[in-house]
Design a protein around this motif. Structure first.
Motif, PDB file in Angstrom:
ATOM      1  N   VAL A  99      -5.556  10.050   4.369  1.00  0.00           N
ATOM      2  CA  VAL A  99      -5.870   8.625   4.263  1.00  0.00           C
ATOM      3  C   VAL A  99      -5.205   7.898   5.426  1.00  0.00           C
ATOM      4  N   LEU A 100      -5.973   7.074   6.140  1.00  0.00           N
ATOM      5  CA  LEU A 100      -5.466   6.226   7.209  1.00  0.00           C
ATOM      6  C   LEU A 100      -5.650   4.775   6.780  1.00  0.00           C
ATOM      7  N   VAL A 101      -4.573   4.005   6.802  1.00  0.00           N
ATOM      8  CA  VAL A 101      -4.640   2.594   6.417  1.00  0.00           C
ATOM      9  C   VAL A 101      -4.188   1.759   7.602  1.00  0.00           C
ATOM     10  N   LEU A 139      -1.248   8.767   5.482  1.00  0.00           N
ATOM     11  CA  LEU A 139      -0.813   9.415   4.258  1.00  0.00           C
ATOM     12  C   LEU A 139      -1.383  10.826   4.195  1.00  0.00           C
ATOM     13  N   ARG A 140      -0.556  11.773   3.760  1.00  0.00           N
ATOM     14  CA  ARG A 140      -1.002  13.153   3.699  1.00  0.00           C
ATOM     15  C   ARG A 140      -0.715  13.753   2.335  1.00  0.00           C
ATOM     16  N   GLY A 141      -1.342  14.907   2.075  1.00  0.00           N
ATOM     17  CA  GLY A 141      -1.018  15.726   0.926  1.00  0.00           C
ATOM     18  C   GLY A 141      -0.138  16.879   1.359  1.00  0.00           C
ATOM     19  N   THR A 142       0.097  17.810   0.444  1.00  0.00           N
ATOM     20  CA  THR A 142       0.981  18.926   0.759  1.00  0.00           C
ATOM     21  C   THR A 142       0.261  20.057   1.491  1.00  0.00           C
ATOM     22  N   ASP A 143      -1.072  20.113   1.425  1.00  0.00           N
ATOM     23  CA  ASP A 143      -1.809  21.145   2.157  1.00  0.00           C
ATOM     24  C   ASP A 143      -1.699  20.913   3.663  1.00  0.00           C
ATOM     25  N   PRO A 144      -1.780  21.980   4.455  1.00  0.00           N
ATOM     26  CA  PRO A 144      -1.786  21.794   5.910  1.00  0.00           C
ATOM     27  C   PRO A 144      -3.058  21.080   6.362  1.00  0.00           C
ATOM     28  N   GLY A 145      -2.965  20.365   7.488  1.00  0.00           N
ATOM     29  CA  GLY A 145      -4.133  19.673   8.023  1.00  0.00           C
ATOM     30  C   GLY A 145      -3.792  18.267   8.473  1.00  0.00           C
ATOM     31  N   PRO A 150       3.873   9.652   3.254  1.00  0.00           N
ATOM     32  CA  PRO A 150       3.607   8.969   4.522  1.00  0.00           C
ATOM     33  C   PRO A 150       4.107   9.815   5.697  1.00  0.00           C
ATOM     34  N   VAL A 151       3.292   9.913   6.747  1.00  0.00           N
ATOM     35  CA  VAL A 151       3.700  10.657   7.944  1.00  0.00           C
ATOM     36  C   VAL A 151       3.722   9.776   9.186  1.00  0.00           C
ATOM     37  N   ALA A 188       0.829  -1.205   0.000  1.00  0.00           N
ATOM     38  CA  ALA A 188       0.000   0.000   0.000  1.00  0.00           C
ATOM     39  C   ALA A 188       0.862   1.254   0.000  1.00  0.00           C
ATOM     40  N   GLU A 189       1.947   1.246   0.761  1.00  0.00           N
ATOM     41  CA  GLU A 189       2.824   2.417   0.823  1.00  0.00           C
ATOM     42  C   GLU A 189       3.538   2.644  -0.506  1.00  0.00           C
ATOM     43  N   ALA A 190       3.965   1.587  -1.165  1.00  0.00           N
ATOM     44  CA  ALA A 190       4.654   1.739  -2.447  1.00  0.00           C
ATOM     45  C   ALA A 190       3.748   2.417  -3.474  1.00  0.00           C
TER      46      ALA A 190
END
Length: 377
Positions: A80-82, A70-76, A60-61, A49-51
């Motif tokens: 996605v939580l797996v 998993l995050r995007g570049t926007d703050p917050g 990934p954070v 899933a990470e790949a």
């Protein structure tokens, strides 16, 4: 010479409701959520899933043997939580309340308890169950991750409007950096009941209704639903609901910088052996440029850019649902995207059809005939 009829005629939903049709919003909702916070999944192989997530453009954070954020570049918060699970499944969406008081008010109205979230997320949640059986979280006061460096949109020359001089255009073939979670689409056998639940409890409002061809008198079978933040524009749809033979996840969508990021990111995914489901094209409802992919667990995920933004003043549009009406331009919708590609998924859907027709729900023979017309249109 007779001209060929434009297949998009009457599909742009600029016509409003007829007298007595669904208004697309509740008169006095319990709360008005501000956005999607994240989506939760269970998958047996977190490394796999990470790949894919990295190739798709997530960062990934958090990575433990049992969990992947998993995050995007926007703050917050992570989008996605797996979690590790025995089988792949969608666990449900989380919506962001305006504040903690909204969570408390929703808990009081529904008889549910407010609970703390794990330290990795912070804040509190009230966990609800919608009429289709999906767990729906409404959260507040979650940890705010700082913004990450984002992909810059390309500088474009439009006709005689020239912005790029003595420079070339060379978008790199690299992952399209996900900026944020945009929307999730869910299928339900109890469409109208589920729609009204979201409008009443979460204060969402409908941007567009779709009905089966020549079945408008039976009411809508799909709705694109946005958050109501007053005069602050929000995505054309944060949630979409569609009537179908099973209660299930359909797809989720993640914003990227522009068409070049989306297209070059798609080439990067193809180079690594991942499978495009449908794209590249531009939708009608929502207008966004899209590109759909299957992750290794079979979940459908979308890169999008340049979507519509509506404020609270716009009333719902109404249009017939057709396969040709899914896009203004681009390749025809694939059998994989429509869920009719021969294989395990289509067999599962066929079994769901037979089960739904036996059960007490909104999916009946008339709706099945309408759905078959959509797939063949």
């Amino acid at each position: 010479m007779t001209g060929r009829r434009d297949p998009h005629t009457d599909l742009h939903s600029d016509q409003g409701a007829l007298r007595g049709e669904h208004p697309g919003r509740a008169g006095d909702p319990v709360v008005k959520v501000h956005d999607l916070a994240w989506l939760e999944f269970e998958k047996p192989d977190l490394a796999r899933a990470e790949a894919f997530a990295r190739a798709f453009g997530f960062t990934p954070v958090l990575r433990t043997p049992e969990e992947l954020h998993l995050r995007g570049t926007d703050p917050g918060a992570p989008c996605v939580l797996v979690r590790r699970g025995a089988r792949s499944r969608f666990a449900g969406p989380a919506f962001k309340a305006a504040d903690r008081q909204g969570v408390l008010r929703l808990a009081d109205a529904t008889g549910r308890k407010v609970a703390p979230l794990p330290e990795s997320l912070g804040g509190v949640t009230v966990d609800l169950v919608d009429p289709s059986g999906a767990r729906v979280r409404v959260v507040a006061d979650t940890l705010e991750l700082p913004a990450l460096p984002a992909q810059d949109p390309q500088t474009l020359n439009f006709g005689h409007d020239v912005h790029r001089i003595n420079d070339v255009q060379r978008p790199p073939r690299e992952p399209a950096k996900v900026r944020r979670l945009g929307h999730v689409v869910l299928q339900t056998t109890r469409y109208l009941e589920t729609l009204n639940w979201y409008l009443q409890n979460l204060g969402l409002i409908v941007s567009d209704f779709l009905h089966h061809p020549r079945q408008r008198d039976r009411g809508p079978v799909m709705s694109f639903i946005r958050c109501d933040r007053g005069r602050t524009p929000t995505d054309h749809h944060t949630l979409a609901l569609v009537l179908g033979p099973a209660d299930r996840y359909v797809h989720s969508a993640y914003q990227v910088a522009d068409l070049d990021a989306l297209a070059a990111g798609g080439e990067y995914l193809l180079d690594r052996g991942y499978r495009r489901s449908w794209g590249i094209g531009r939708h009608i409802q929502g207008s966004q440029i899209f590109d759909y992919w299957r992750d290794p667990d079979g979940f459908l995920v979308e890169h999008f850019s340049d979507g519509d933004m509506f404020d609270c003043t716009l009333e719902p549009g109404w249009a017939p649902m057709t396969a040709s009406g899914l896009a203004q331009w681009g390749p025809p919708a694939t059998k994989d995207f429509l869920g009719i590609k021969p294989g395990r998924e289509s067999l599962r859907e066929l079994r769901a059809v037979l089960g739904a027709l036996r059960d007490d729900n909104e999916f009946d023979l008339g709706r099945l005939r309408g759905l078959l017309k959509v797939a063949g249109s």
